[in-house]
Write an enzyme that holds these catalytic residues in place. Structure first.
Site, mmCIF file in Angstrom:
data_model
loop_
_atom_site.group_PDB
_atom_site.id
_atom_site.type_symbol
_atom_site.label_atom_id
_atom_site.label_comp_id
_atom_site.label_asym_id
_atom_site.label_seq_id
_atom_site.Cartn_x
_atom_site.Cartn_y
_atom_site.Cartn_z
ATOM 1 N N TYR A 149 0.839 -1.198 0.000
ATOM 2 C CA TYR A 149 0.000 0.000 0.000
ATOM 3 C C TYR A 149 0.875 1.250 0.000
ATOM 4 O O TYR A 149 2.007 1.196 -0.461
ATOM 5 C CB TYR A 149 -1.044 -0.076 1.143
ATOM 6 N N ARG A 202 -8.445 10.381 -8.776
ATOM 7 C CA ARG A 202 -7.659 11.004 -7.712
ATOM 8 C C ARG A 202 -6.944 9.899 -6.947
ATOM 9 O O ARG A 202 -7.371 9.471 -5.883
ATOM 10 C CB ARG A 202 -8.568 11.820 -6.781
ATOM 11 N N LYS A 220 -6.072 -2.473 -1.880
ATOM 12 C CA LYS A 220 -7.029 -2.348 -0.771
ATOM 13 C C LYS A 220 -7.671 -3.693 -0.465
ATOM 14 O O LYS A 220 -7.879 -4.057 0.692
ATOM 15 C CB LYS A 220 -8.116 -1.333 -1.128
ATOM 16 N N GLU A 291 -13.584 4.338 -4.266
ATOM 17 C CA GLU A 291 -12.200 4.589 -3.875
ATOM 18 C C GLU A 291 -11.505 5.527 -4.855
ATOM 19 O O GLU A 291 -11.545 5.300 -6.075
ATOM 20 C CB GLU A 291 -11.472 3.227 -3.861
ATOM 21 N N ASP A 292 -10.887 6.558 -4.325
ATOM 22 C CA ASP A 292 -10.069 7.462 -5.131
ATOM 23 C C ASP A 292 -10.799 8.052 -6.327
ATOM 24 O O ASP A 292 -10.255 8.136 -7.446
ATOM 25 C CB ASP A 292 -8.748 6.767 -5.530
ATOM 26 N N ASP A 314 -14.370 5.288 1.014
ATOM 27 C CA ASP A 314 -13.307 5.179 2.016
ATOM 28 C C ASP A 314 -12.547 6.485 2.208
ATOM 29 O O ASP A 314 -12.095 6.786 3.308
ATOM 30 C CB ASP A 314 -12.336 4.062 1.633
ATOM 31 N N ASP A 315 -12.398 7.260 1.139
ATOM 32 C CA ASP A 315 -11.636 8.512 1.263
ATOM 33 C C ASP A 315 -12.371 9.500 2.150
ATOM 34 O O ASP A 315 -11.747 10.314 2.826
ATOM 35 C CB ASP A 315 -11.404 9.119 -0.123
ATOM 36 N N ASN A 454 -0.899 11.697 1.199
ATOM 37 C CA ASN A 454 -0.168 10.560 0.639
ATOM 38 C C ASN A 454 0.172 10.810 -0.825
ATOM 39 O O ASN A 454 -0.525 11.585 -1.483
ATOM 40 C CB ASN A 454 -1.053 9.293 0.705
HETATM 41 P P1 NAD Z 1 -9.353 16.385 -2.341
HETATM 42 O O1 NAD Z 1 -8.843 16.655 -3.698
HETATM 43 O O2 NAD Z 1 -10.774 16.041 -2.156
HETATM 44 O O3 NAD Z 1 -9.045 17.656 -1.404
HETATM 45 C C1 NAD Z 1 -7.850 18.370 -1.391
HETATM 46 C C2 NAD Z 1 -8.113 19.691 -0.694
HETATM 47 O O4 NAD Z 1 -6.877 20.355 -0.544
HETATM 48 C C3 NAD Z 1 -9.043 20.632 -1.445
HETATM 49 O O5 NAD Z 1 -9.949 21.189 -0.547
HETATM 50 C C4 NAD Z 1 -8.106 21.722 -1.944
HETATM 51 O O6 NAD Z 1 -8.742 22.978 -2.010
HETATM 52 C C5 NAD Z 1 -7.079 21.722 -0.850
HETATM 53 N N1 NAD Z 1 -5.832 22.349 -1.264
HETATM 54 C C6 NAD Z 1 -5.167 22.227 -2.442
HETATM 55 N N2 NAD Z 1 -4.084 23.011 -2.434
HETATM 56 C C7 NAD Z 1 -4.045 23.624 -1.240
HETATM 57 C C8 NAD Z 1 -3.172 24.547 -0.644
HETATM 58 N N3 NAD Z 1 -2.100 24.983 -1.276
HETATM 59 N N4 NAD Z 1 -3.460 24.979 0.604
HETATM 60 C C9 NAD Z 1 -4.533 24.529 1.264
HETATM 61 N N5 NAD Z 1 -5.389 23.647 0.742
HETATM 62 C C10 NAD Z 1 -5.156 23.194 -0.493
HETATM 63 O O7 NAD Z 1 -8.428 15.239 -1.759
HETATM 64 P P2 NAD Z 1 -8.690 14.336 -0.455
HETATM 65 O O8 NAD Z 1 -9.393 13.091 -0.836
HETATM 66 O O9 NAD Z 1 -9.288 15.147 0.617
HETATM 67 O O10 NAD Z 1 -7.205 13.910 -0.111
HETATM 68 C C11 NAD Z 1 -6.256 14.867 0.271
HETATM 69 C C12 NAD Z 1 -4.977 14.169 0.716
HETATM 70 O O11 NAD Z 1 -5.250 13.379 1.871
HETATM 71 C C13 NAD Z 1 -4.387 13.241 -0.321
HETATM 72 O O12 NAD Z 1 -3.000 13.412 -0.371
HETATM 73 C C14 NAD Z 1 -4.701 11.865 0.199
HETATM 74 O O13 NAD Z 1 -3.725 10.913 -0.150
HETATM 75 C C15 NAD Z 1 -4.691 12.101 1.684
HETATM 76 N N6 NAD Z 1 -5.499 11.089 2.403
HETATM 77 C C16 NAD Z 1 -4.909 10.441 3.441
HETATM 78 C C17 NAD Z 1 -5.595 9.466 4.114
HETATM 79 C C18 NAD Z 1 -4.945 8.780 5.284
HETATM 80 O O14 NAD Z 1 -3.822 9.010 5.553
HETATM 81 N N7 NAD Z 1 -5.617 7.923 6.009
HETATM 82 C C19 NAD Z 1 -6.868 9.112 3.717
HETATM 83 C C20 NAD Z 1 -7.449 9.798 2.641
HETATM 84 C C21 NAD Z 1 -6.758 10.796 1.999
#
Ligand code: NAD
Length: 597
Positions: A149, A202, A220, A291-292, A314-315, A454
């Site tokens: 993963y 994504r 997953k 997912e994603d 899941d996200d 991530n």
């Molecule tokens: P998303 O695209 O839905 O959201 C991203 C957000 O970040 C948006 O609101 C965007 O406006 C904001 N953003 C972009 N550039 C920015 C900046 N410069 N300053 C502030 N905000 C900014 O994506 P998501 O699904 O919410 O995922 C975001 C991140 O979280 C990804 O990297 C994903 O891998 C990670 N994530 C981690 C876990 C975990 O660790 N368990 C789980 C899910 C997602």
């Protein structure tokens, strides 16, 4: 549970179908089949007859058996099995145990010089011998989780078309409108309980990887089996390929997906609808994990289907649950009360807003009104602090648009709001600068810093940065794993806020109870269970999640709690067994070889 009636060659077995799932049944029948066939032919030495009989029963022998990854044991076939199943001479003479085979796999993995090579080695093992693949993963989960993963799976998706060897899962494309059920019917197993589907738009924080995102559903689902023991044959990875807007991929001759820009709008929605309906038809009762998917579709699809079929995202929901779990554990260190916290999210997308929504549910359970609860969660997105004055806000963001002057700088937002916790879910690397971390440490005795983006390359800060700039006082969790850090005379073990603490157990709870819906209450319950599994020793080491080697225990506890929620809310499709814990434990797949004789 079952009754066997013997009459000469006839054997009738009556099962209580509510207590025996299809997978257990088919494995049991295959076993009985093989056992009785081998017994019948034991008096003769005619291996050919055994083979013929096995063929009749649809079970492979000889080289076909070695090529069947579900049944293959490689060098672990006993001498008797080799004789009976036409394998003698096809394997080197020495019989090895699964432990010895695991040792060989590990030796090979550790010799590889890059993680992507290790990924390839593991996937090749999955193709040859699934039992051994899962054994190795389960016994070495801390070492191998980052390979199957995040972060390595992210690299694998980036290179997917170039390292592609064997297909896995079902690819549904825009060309297949009107025949999605037919495609699902091509899958070799007909009892499917968990489906993970992505449209690849994504992938982690890596953006649009089109059909190359298939590594994610595959990874997953492997984790469902490793962490919660859902049998691998009960799961199905699916990629919906509607094209890609990734120019690099469109120009790559080895890209595996459709070579046109993404189709959106009505045709996209029709394909999703057809997929969801086809699942109900071909695999009724299967849970769908979205997912994603990109933000623009993720919330919308969840909203559309969450009350109609057994599904979750899941996200949004898994991330929310694991983040809330981490916060509940962190409060055991700070001694803080959930109601008095101010959480400041960097990023207001699926992960951030999903977490906010679940946090609000947790706060409402603690006696706050929804409005009061929303006041605990603040967001800073790409355009600054989310406040009432902004005119560009839509959807869930509006809930968290507070009465506050606009702030365009994250550090200034921290100074203004003085949060106890900052949560990075922006997909933007290095946004938690030394100055930001030092400010959090000035405001809080134990600042909570979750850097969840991530893969590792996108993390808002590393574990080392978080500890260094807060004088070792940060309570840190990340999305991708970090090695232990020695700082200020202490060795700290940063926790990984990995969704694997949640989704496999939720899936098992849903499967065991036959739940027809996946609810937010299930995710909040799962969060509380995961937090309760964190020991004082974990907290001492700086870890706000349970140690990964305990993942099976944790998943069992989550599964039981989720099934209880299903029973309590009238959502269960199966009668409640007398001993739910033992029942779920008995459903958990153990990667051990079954004797064929
Ligand atoms: P998303 O695209 O839905 O959201 C991203 C957000 O970040 C948006 O609101 C965007 O406006 C904001 N953003 C972009 N550039 C920015 C900046 N410069 N300053 C502030 N905000 C900014 O994506 P998501 O699904 O919410 O995922 C975001 C991140 O979280 C990804 O990297 C994903 O891998 C990670 N994530 C981690 C876990 C975990 O660790 N368990 C789980 C899910 C997602």
């Amino acid at each position: 549970m079952y009754k066997i009636v013997h009459d000469k060659d006839e054997m009738t077995i009556r099962f209580d179908k509510d207590l025996v799932d299809g997978e257990t049944l088919s494995r049991f029948l295959s076993h009985i089949n093989l056992q009785s066939m081998l017994k019948k032919t034991a008096a003769t030495d005619a291996t050919g007859r055994v083979r013929a009989r096995n063929r009749l029963a649809g079970l492979p022998t000889g080289i076909d058996l070695l090529r069947d990854p579900t049944l293959n044991k490689g060098s672990a076939f006993t001498l008797e099995e080799r004789e009976a199943l036409g394998l003698t001479g096809l394997l080197p003479p020495r019989v090895h145990t699964i432990k010895e085979q695991s040792q060989r796999v590990l030796e090979n993995l550790r010799k590889r010089s890059t993680d992507i090579e290790r990924y390839g080695t593991l996937i090749a093992l999955q193709d040859r011998n699934k039992t051994l693949f899962y054994r190795v993963l389960l016994d070495n989960i801390e070492e191998l989780m980052p390979i199957v993963y995040t972060p390595t799976v992210g690299q694998a998706c980036l290179e997917f078309g170039h390292i592609f060897r064997r297909p896995r899962g079902i690819y549904i494309t825009a060309r297949d409108q009107g025949r999605v059920a037919e495609l699902l019917g091509n899958w070799p197993f007909n009892d499917i309980r968990v489906i993970v589907i992505t449209d690849g738009e994504r992938i982690l924080g890596l953006g649009d990887l089109g059909a190359d995102g298939m590594g994610i559903p595959v990874g997953k689902l492997a984790l469902y089996s490793v962490c919660a023991g859902i049998h691998p044959s009960l799961s199905l990875p699916v990629t919906l390929d509607m094209g890609t807007d990734n120019v690099r991929l469109l120009n790559d001759p080895l890209y595996i997906g459709l070579q046109h820009p993404r189709l959106r709008g009505q045709v996209y929605d029709e394909m999703i609808e057809e997929f969801v309906l086809a699942v109900q038809q071909v695999f009724p009762g299967a849970m769908i994990q979205f997912e994603d998917f990109a933000n623009r579709n993720a919330f919308r699809l969840l909203q559309r289907y969450r009350d109609q079929v057994c599904c979750f995202n899941d996200d949004i929901q898994g991330t929310a649950s694991v983040t809330v779990a981490g916060m509940l554990s962190a409060l055991r260190i700070t001694g803080g009360n959930l109601k008095e916290q101010r959480f400041l999210f960097l990023g207001a997308g699926e992960a951030g807003l999903g977490t906010g929504n679940l946090m609000v549910a947790a706060l409402v359970e603690e006696g706050l009104s929804v409005e009061e609860a929303c006041q605990c969660c603040w967001y800073f997105d790409s355009k600054g602090l989310v406040v009432k004055e902004r005119t560009d806000l839509t959807g869930h963001k509006l809930l968290y648009a507070h009465d506050h002057p606009p702030v365009g700088d994250f550090l200034a937002a921290i100074e203004a709001l003085r949060p106890q916790a900052i949560i990075g879910v922006s997909g933007q690397p290095k946004r938690f600068t030394p100055e930001i971390l030092a400010t959090m440490a000035r405001i809080n005795e134990r600042p909570i810093v979750f850097s969840l983006s991530n893969p590792t390359s996108k993390a808002e800060c590393t574990a080392e940065e978080a500890y260094t700039w807060t004088e070792g006082r940060a309570i840190f969790a990340s999305g991708s794993p970090f090695d232990p850090v020695t700082t200020h005379g202490k060795k700290l073990f940063p926790a990984q806020g990995n969704n694997v603490y949640i989704f496999p157990g939720v899936g098992m709870g849903v499967m065991a109870s036959g739940a027809v819906r996946v609810t937010d209450e299930m995710f909040l319950t799962a969060a509380r269970i995961v937090a309760s599994e964190v020991t004082d020793d974990d907290l001492q080491l700086g870890r706000v999640y349970p140690a990964l080697p305990r993942i099976r225990e944790v998943s069992l506890a989550v599964a039981v709690a989720v099934a209880e929620v299903a029973y309590a809310n009238g959502l269960a499709g199966k009668p409640k067994p007398d001993d739910l814990v033992e029942h779920i434990r008995s459903l958990m797949f153990e990667p051990d070889y079954q004797p064929y004789i």
